[in-house]
Design an enzyme around this catalytic site. Structure first.
Site, short mmCIF file in Angstrom:
data_model
loop_
_atom_site.label_atom_id
_atom_site.label_comp_id
_atom_site.label_asym_id
_atom_site.label_seq_id
_atom_site.Cartn_x
_atom_site.Cartn_y
_atom_site.Cartn_z
N SER A 139 0.84 -1.18 0.00
CA SER A 139 0.00 0.00 0.00
C SER A 139 0.88 1.23 0.00
O SER A 139 1.85 1.31 0.75
CB SER A 139 -0.88 0.00 1.24
OG SER A 139 -1.44 1.28 1.41
N VAL A 155 15.46 0.09 6.81
CA VAL A 155 16.15 -0.70 7.85
C VAL A 155 17.66 -0.59 7.67
O VAL A 155 18.29 -1.50 7.15
CB VAL A 155 15.73 -2.19 7.82
CG1 VAL A 155 14.36 -2.35 8.38
CG2 VAL A 155 15.81 -2.76 6.41
N LYS A 159 31.79 1.35 0.94
CA LYS A 159 31.98 1.19 2.37
C LYS A 159 33.07 0.16 2.63
O LYS A 159 32.99 -0.97 2.14
CB LYS A 159 30.65 0.73 2.99
CG LYS A 159 30.75 0.35 4.45
CD LYS A 159 29.41 -0.06 5.03
CE LYS A 159 29.58 -0.53 6.46
NZ LYS A 159 28.36 -1.06 7.05
N LEU A 168 11.83 -7.39 8.85
CA LEU A 168 11.41 -7.06 10.22
C LEU A 168 10.30 -7.97 10.72
O LEU A 168 10.12 -8.13 11.92
CB LEU A 168 10.98 -5.60 10.30
CG LEU A 168 12.09 -4.60 9.96
CD1 LEU A 168 11.54 -3.19 9.88
CD2 LEU A 168 13.21 -4.68 10.98
N ALA A 173 23.15 0.84 5.60
CA ALA A 173 24.51 0.35 5.44
C ALA A 173 24.46 -1.16 5.30
O ALA A 173 23.59 -1.81 5.86
CB ALA A 173 25.34 0.73 6.65
#
Lengths: 491, 513
Positions: free
Chosen positions: B43, B51, B82, B337, B54
């Site tokens: 949606s 989240v 990185k 998550l 990196a």
């Protein structure tokens, strides 16, 4: 905050015992420990008969291990009766008398992110062996060192050694750095111990040897560890008989191991001889010895099993003193090497060895447990009317770690691995196929490759393996050539 | 095999954040050519949580496996390179160290170099272990290049990852997934229909009247776990007794100073603050424990510690550290998550998504949904989560901070046995207890332990076999080689430009160092 040890105290280590475990340990300590360690090797028995329980084969890891303790491959070839090993050919094994070559093999190809054997399942192919170069070479009786060129299928093979434990252990006697070690040949008359550990050994020549740390290489008896409370660990007694039959021609670079009602029998070609080993359950001794023949060179009994703790107080048990392993696979020598490498990496820095002891025991338990899973997987079926040997071997309680491995393979050909297992995923795949385990379904991703392409790939691979092993010399002529070359080079 | 067992023909992914679109893109690519319909329900109204922006080096394998071009990806996501993570104030206030994606030095006679370094320290040598790490030296100078091929130079054999805008990464993967046949359905889940007998999720009814039916559902709906928790009541293992931080506040700001090839994590009184430099801005956040600091105070601490003006108003996040009891329950696999949460101190969020996807593909089910598939998936992912948890916990317990209730909490914590044994083995003799399966290898443990001032009392005695003179000569030569290599490495910004990875959206605001 912490401070450094400004001076490393001198630590005296006494290795006690002999045979393969004793000489390997003494060689390793003498090569790896710096001068702040004083090493005494009390040889109580040059060639204990129980050494036949180390079996007659090593895994490919022996090459690096041996080199690190001063035993090179040229020395092994020239100064012992050892030969090359591509694996073990199991015959008449288990319920339906299975036969397969458990070869040493580098990882099998991963195609499009999918493991090789998934394509076999998808194509309904039941055998893995035609795609294994080490198995092909073993069956043809040929051998050559794996070449560097990746395009040659032979580069995927690996090799260990075929050996006779007493000759093999003499190699490690040559590996000992003589300036670093004091060797005493005597028996033990008394072990002085307290709750702290072992204090001193009284020897048959009247000497008394005290040390900060003792290494128990006294074989299944585990004399030193036993003095600190360790009890015999094995549940079922096994017998073993070994004989060496002289012969001019070196046989194939593969050990043949045949299932028998009383246990099993192996034939291992060596330079100048063939080693025959019969392993049986104690109650079938008569039957087994009759089958073995009357030319027994070494005979011993032992009960496979391992100590809960191989390091108690200031005493570390190495090899059979810590665990007797049935020589059904290269596990016994592989684990012996592991015990020694673990000891070297955790050699105490002072008399306080609590951390080293805890970590050694943790890894000891893991290594031995994972090796045992592999051995137990060889008994997941048995002869139809199991005799004492087979009943006992299968009798152990179900192991959840092994169940997980078998379930996953049978369900979908998935290989479960635990941390730092001694046997590789390839060893397991070959074992599963050898034992007749077939995945019920293949990886869905294997469906992506067009069928014609998969068929072509598989038949090309099979053809390349036949072609690459076809041109190789026999194990015998390869070994003769190699020795001539090494001798010329050294002269 | 049960008669009813057949191939999966329809997969529904719920949620279109980073986890959802990573899953959609990977499944679309890996299952290409097979008759499988992949639908993603999301949606526009539900905001996604970025989240952690990196990543760890394995993200490159993910992109490579999808044939994603690096320059295009960097352009689209404002990505920077990185080389590691810089930790500030973690040992003691004022300290700093870098956890690099690579090892320190090269083994001498098969003994890890750091053991020789411990001996060198004893001999009075003052060089840092960092001086033997090319990644650290290059990162400190603000330089970057890709590792060179082979193993024989200090410029080969290190890893690198990216820092990027995760919502743009999700959008980038959405375009990729849609181009590869994934169907996107707009809508919020109004209700879930489960099979009355098996309890399997059969279909989702959306608030706009549409519905989605599939055989396999992947729950990427975030913390709420619309399917795994709300529909299936799977349960959650709360790990906040180990890791008590439960809130974060995040804000982007303008960049000042050089564009570092590093993520930064700075310890604070009641948590820690992240700094993630992107091409056009810097992502910041304060992770904290609400028991020890109020939201307002936490926000103030964050805003006071920004290097440039904030570019948006701060966004508050709530979480419970832990994992779903089953990541895979019935025909629902939770990724992201919805599967669990570990604070992004070591940039593991996207990594755990990636692991979840990889294992799902490895254990891809058929319609019988053998319980052994789910069991195996749950075992593997459980181990991955636990090992990351222990590594994160190490940062909190292996330090000398004593101000603040949060740090007192850790001083009094009884550690998991495995972590306790690791620290003891390290302190006794610099021995690192290693495992085979897990995200963080020995060099990572070494970086944190030494970085946080845990100097072992002893070292591997085999180092004493190496003559002192040889140690001194070889180590000096190595330091010089590393420094020279770091100095001739291109500037990070220049390298992004040269690689064609500069975003069109915004200029590289950060100055050239």
């Amino acid at each position: 905050m912490s401070t450094y040890l400004h001076e490393m105290p001198v630590i005296h280590i006494a290795v006690c015992g002999g045979g393969l475990a004793g000489y390997m340990t003494a060689a390793a300590l003498s090569r790896h420990l710096p001068a702040t360690y004083r090493i005494t090797f009390i040889v109580t028995d040059e060639t204990p008969s129980t050494d036949i329980f180390y079996g007659s084969v090593t895994a490919p890891s022996a090459y690096d291990f041996n080199l690190s303790v001063g035993v090179s491959e040229p020395a092994l070839v020239l100064e012992s009766n050892s030969a090359f090993s591509l694996g073990t050919h199991y015959q008449a094994w288990g319920e339906d008398g299975r036969s397969w070559v458990q070869g040493f093999q580098l990882p099998l190809p991963i195609l499009n992110g999918v493991q090789f054997h998934q394509y076999l399942t998808r194509q309904g192919i039941d055998t893995l062996e035609p795609y294994l170069v080490s198995a092909a070479a073993a069956k043809r009786g040929v051998f050559a060192h794996p070449p560097e060129q990746a395009a040659n299928p032979l580069s995927r093979s690996e090799y260990g050694y075929q050996l006779d434990a007493s000759a093999y252990s003499r190699l490690f006697a040559l590996g000992i750095a003589p300036s670093r070690i004091c060797i005493i040949r005597a028996g033990i008359t008394e072990i002085q111990a307290s709750t702290e550990g072992i204090g001193a050994l009284h020897l048959s020549d009247g000497q008394r040897v005290s040390a900060d740390m003792f290494i128990d290489c006294t074989g299944p008896e585990g004399l030193l560890l036993g003095r600190l409370g360790a009890r015999p660990a094995g549940r079922r007694g096994l017998g073993a008989a070994m004989s060496l039959t002289p012969g001019e021609t070196l046989g194939p670079a593969v050990r043949t191991l045949t299932g028998r009602p009383f246990g099993w029998q192996s034939i291992t070609p060596l330079q100048g001889a063939t080693a025959k080993l019969t392993v049986f359950s104690e109650e079938d001794e008569c039957l087994a010895l009759t089958a073995h023949g009357d030319d027994v060179d070494a005979r011993a009994n032992a009960a496979p099993g391992r100590q809960a703790q191989a390091w108690i107080g200031n005493c570390v048990a190495i090899g059979q003193a810590a665990a007797v392993v049935e020589p059904l696979t290269p596990a016994p020598i592989m684990l012996l090497q592991g015990d020694i490498e673990r000891l070297i990496s955790l050699i105490p820095l002072s008399r306080d060895m609590a951390m080293e002891r805890r970590e050694f025991n943790r890894r000891f338990a893991d290594d031995h447990e994972y090796a045992e899973l592999f051995q137990r997987a060889l008994f997941a079926t048995a002869p139809v009317a199991p005799s004492g040997y087979w009943k006992a071997a299968q009798g152990a309680a179900e192991d959840t770690k092994l169940v997980r491995k078998l379930t996953q393979f049978l369900s979908r050909g998935s290989l479960v691995s635990y941390d730092l297992e001694p046997f590789t995923p390839e060893d397991w795949t070959i074992l599963h196929y050898g034992m007749g385990r077939r995945p019920r379904r293949s990886d869905r991703l294997a469906d992506q490759a067009p069928e014609a392409q998969v068929k072509q790939y598989l038949s090309d691979l099979q053809r390349d393996i036949v072609a690459s092993t076809g041109g190789l010399p026999s194990h015998h002529s390869y070994m003769s050539g190699l020795k001539r070359f090494l001798l010329q080079k050294s002269s | 095999m049960p008669q009813s067992s057949k191939n999966i023909e329809a997969i529904c992914i719920l949620g279109g954040g980073t986890a959802g679109w990573m899953t959609a893109a990977a499944l679309a690519h890996k299952l290409r050519g097979l008759p499988i319909r992949i639908e993603l329900v999301e949606s526009d109204e539900i905001g996604t949580i970025g989240v952690g922006e990196a990543t760890l080096p394995l993200i490159r394998k993910f992109n490579e496996a999808l044939n994603i071009d690096e320059a295009t990806f960097m352009k689209e996501t404002d990505a920077t390179f990185k080389l590691g993570i810089e930790f500030c104030d973690w040992g003691r206030p004022g300290d700093r160290y870098i956890h690099p994606f690579g090892d320190y030095g090269q083994p001498i006679d098969e003994i890890p170099f750091y053991q020789a370094w411990l001996r060198l320290r004893q001999l009075g040598e003052t060089a840092r272990l960092d001086d033997y790490s090319y990644s650290i030296m290059a990162a400190e100078l603000g330089r970057f290049q890709r590792p060179k091929a082979g193993h024989d130079s200090v410029e080969s054999g290190f890893g690198y990852a990216y820092q990027f805008d995760s919502s743009r990464y999700a959008q980038f993967l959405r375009r990729y997934a849609e181009a590869n046949g994934v169907i996107r359905t707009e809508g919020k889940v109004a209700s879930t229909t489960c099979d009355p007998e098996s309890g399997f999720v059969r279909s989702l009814t959306l608030d706009n009247g549409k519905s989605a039916t599939a055989e396999l559902f992947v729950d990427c709906s975030g913390f709420r776990g619309v399917l795994i928790e709300q529909a299936l009541k799977t349960g959650y293992d709360d790990w906040s007794h180990w890791l008590p931080c439960d809130r974060a506040i995040a804000v982007p700001c303008e960049a000042k100073g050089a564009l570092t090839p590093l993520t930064r994590a700075t310890a604070r009184q009641s948590g820690w603050q992240w700094r993630i430099p992107l091409q056009h801005r810097v992502g910041n956040g304060h992770v904290y424990c609400s028991r020890f600091i109020s939201d307002d105070e936490a926000a103030t601490q964050l805003l006071e510690n920004l290097e440039g003006p904030a570019l948006a108003s701060p966004r508050q996040l709530y979480f419970t550290t832990g994992r779903r009891r089953k990541f895979w329950n019935r025909n629902v696999v939770a990724i992201g998550l919805a599967a669990g949460f570990l604070e992004p101190l070591e940039s593991t969020s996207i990594h755990l998504i990636q692991e979840g996807i990889t294992e799902l593909l490895q254990l891809f089910p058929d319609t019988s949904f053998h319980s052994s598939d789910a069991d195996e998936y749950n075992d593997r992912m459980g181990l991955a989560f636990e090992r990351v948890r222990d590594f994160i916990l190490l940062h909190y317990v292996a330090n000398q901070r004593d101000a603040g209730e949060l740090w007192l909490h850790f001083q009094n914590l009884v550690l998991p046995d495995s972590l306790d044994e690791k620290i003891t083995a390290w302190m006794t003799r610099g021995h690192i207890i290693k495992y085979e399966f897990g995200t963080f290898l020995p060099p990572s443990w070494l970086a944190v332990l030494l970085g946080q001032n845990l100097v072992p009392r002893g070292y591997d005695p085999r180092v004493l076999n190496i003559p002192e003179n040889r140690l001194l000569v070889e180590s000096r030569r190595l330091r010089e080689t590393v420094l020279a290599a770091a100095r001739r490495t291109p500037d990070h910004v220049a390298f992004i430009r040269q690689a064609g990875g500069t975003s069109d959206r915004a200029p590289l605001t950060a100055g050239v160092s």
